[in-house]
Design a protein around this motif. Structure first.
Motif, mmCIF file in Angstrom:
data_model
loop_
_atom_site.group_PDB
_atom_site.id
_atom_site.type_symbol
_atom_site.label_atom_id
_atom_site.label_comp_id
_atom_site.label_asym_id
_atom_site.label_seq_id
_atom_site.Cartn_x
_atom_site.Cartn_y
_atom_site.Cartn_z
ATOM 1 N N TYR A 229 -70.682 -14.129 3.549
ATOM 2 C CA TYR A 229 -71.263 -13.337 2.892
ATOM 3 C C TYR A 229 -70.752 -12.730 1.805
ATOM 4 O O TYR A 229 -70.838 -12.848 0.552
ATOM 5 C CB TYR A 229 -72.142 -12.423 3.515
ATOM 6 C CG TYR A 229 -73.319 -13.228 3.715
ATOM 7 C CD1 TYR A 229 -74.513 -13.989 2.910
ATOM 8 C CD2 TYR A 229 -73.489 -13.265 5.079
ATOM 9 C CE1 TYR A 229 -75.628 -15.036 3.842
ATOM 10 C CE2 TYR A 229 -74.775 -14.060 6.290
ATOM 11 C CZ TYR A 229 -75.731 -14.656 4.328
ATOM 12 O OH TYR A 229 -76.718 -15.529 5.792
ATOM 13 N N LYS A 230 -69.312 -12.311 2.449
ATOM 14 C CA LYS A 230 -68.119 -11.268 1.149
ATOM 15 C C LYS A 230 -67.816 -12.466 0.155
ATOM 16 O O LYS A 230 -67.539 -11.712 -0.963
ATOM 17 C CB LYS A 230 -67.210 -10.728 1.816
ATOM 18 C CG LYS A 230 -67.675 -9.327 2.970
ATOM 19 C CD LYS A 230 -66.754 -8.621 3.187
ATOM 20 C CE LYS A 230 -66.692 -7.985 3.988
ATOM 21 N NZ LYS A 230 -65.729 -7.061 5.178
ATOM 22 N N ARG A 231 -67.279 -13.759 1.099
ATOM 23 C CA ARG A 231 -67.243 -14.680 -0.529
ATOM 24 C C ARG A 231 -68.394 -14.528 -1.265
ATOM 25 O O ARG A 231 -67.650 -15.137 -2.272
ATOM 26 C CB ARG A 231 -66.626 -16.057 -0.193
ATOM 27 C CG ARG A 231 -65.258 -15.318 0.859
ATOM 28 C CD ARG A 231 -64.251 -16.698 1.517
ATOM 29 N NE ARG A 231 -65.126 -17.298 2.644
ATOM 30 C CZ ARG A 231 -65.111 -17.568 3.816
ATOM 31 N NH1 ARG A 231 -64.456 -16.067 4.367
ATOM 32 N NH2 ARG A 231 -65.971 -18.394 4.434
ATOM 33 N N ALA A 232 -69.295 -15.674 -1.187
ATOM 34 C CA ALA A 232 -70.139 -15.849 -1.802
ATOM 35 C C ALA A 232 -70.660 -14.933 -2.526
ATOM 36 O O ALA A 232 -70.844 -15.234 -3.887
ATOM 37 C CB ALA A 232 -71.836 -16.359 -0.430
ATOM 38 N N TYR A 233 -70.648 -12.937 -2.507
ATOM 39 C CA TYR A 233 -71.227 -12.322 -3.514
ATOM 40 C C TYR A 233 -69.733 -11.328 -4.130
ATOM 41 O O TYR A 233 -70.240 -11.904 -5.424
ATOM 42 C CB TYR A 233 -70.752 -10.755 -2.435
ATOM 43 C CG TYR A 233 -71.416 -9.579 -3.077
ATOM 44 C CD1 TYR A 233 -72.559 -9.430 -3.603
ATOM 45 C CD2 TYR A 233 -69.965 -9.009 -3.650
ATOM 46 C CE1 TYR A 233 -72.260 -7.904 -4.771
ATOM 47 C CE2 TYR A 233 -70.213 -7.849 -4.708
ATOM 48 C CZ TYR A 233 -71.417 -7.122 -5.253
ATOM 49 O OH TYR A 233 -71.623 -6.095 -5.784
ATOM 50 N N ALA A 234 -68.465 -12.160 -4.129
ATOM 51 C CA ALA A 234 -67.567 -12.091 -4.336
ATOM 52 C C ALA A 234 -67.890 -13.440 -5.617
ATOM 53 O O ALA A 234 -67.464 -13.444 -6.607
ATOM 54 C CB ALA A 234 -65.868 -12.649 -3.554
ATOM 55 N N ASN A 235 -67.630 -14.473 -5.019
ATOM 56 C CA ASN A 235 -68.330 -15.448 -6.146
ATOM 57 C C ASN A 235 -69.377 -15.421 -7.318
ATOM 58 O O ASN A 235 -69.173 -15.303 -8.589
ATOM 59 C CB ASN A 235 -68.147 -16.851 -5.897
ATOM 60 C CG ASN A 235 -67.364 -17.768 -4.781
ATOM 61 O OD1 ASN A 235 -65.927 -17.050 -5.705
ATOM 62 N ND2 ASN A 235 -67.512 -18.349 -4.532
#
Length: 94
Positions: free
Chosen positions: A11-17
């Protein structure tokens, strides 16, 4: 616990993207707005003034015989000729 940490990482990577894409989108919009503003300023700052010498102007007889319609046609020919002349001097990008 490890599953939760892995899920949180996803989820953190998706939010960062998504945040990165939003930032790039805003930057592209700002660049497009700047280019549009620059183009509008260029268009505002250029004027072409044409002076006609009525005594030296030679019109085509067929345009004179057409009356008002011939006058309109003559103005279109004059306008097109001026535009072609300016484009030959400055290029089509001005």
């Amino acid at each position: 616990m490890q599953k939760l940490e892995t899920g949180l990482g996803v989820y953190k990577r998706a939010y960062a993207n998504l945040d990165s894409e939003r930032w790039q989108s805003e930057r592209l919009k700002q660049e497009a707005d700047k280019q549009r503003e620059d183009l509008e300023n260029q268009l505002k700052s250029h004027r072409i003034v044409t002076f006609l010498d009525g005594g030296g102007a030679i019109f085509s007889a067929h345009l004179i015989l057409q009356g008002q319609a011939g006058g309109h046609a003559a103005s279109c020919v004059l306008s097109d000729s001026i535009m072609q002349y300016v484009l030959s001097l400055c290029g089509a990008n001005r």
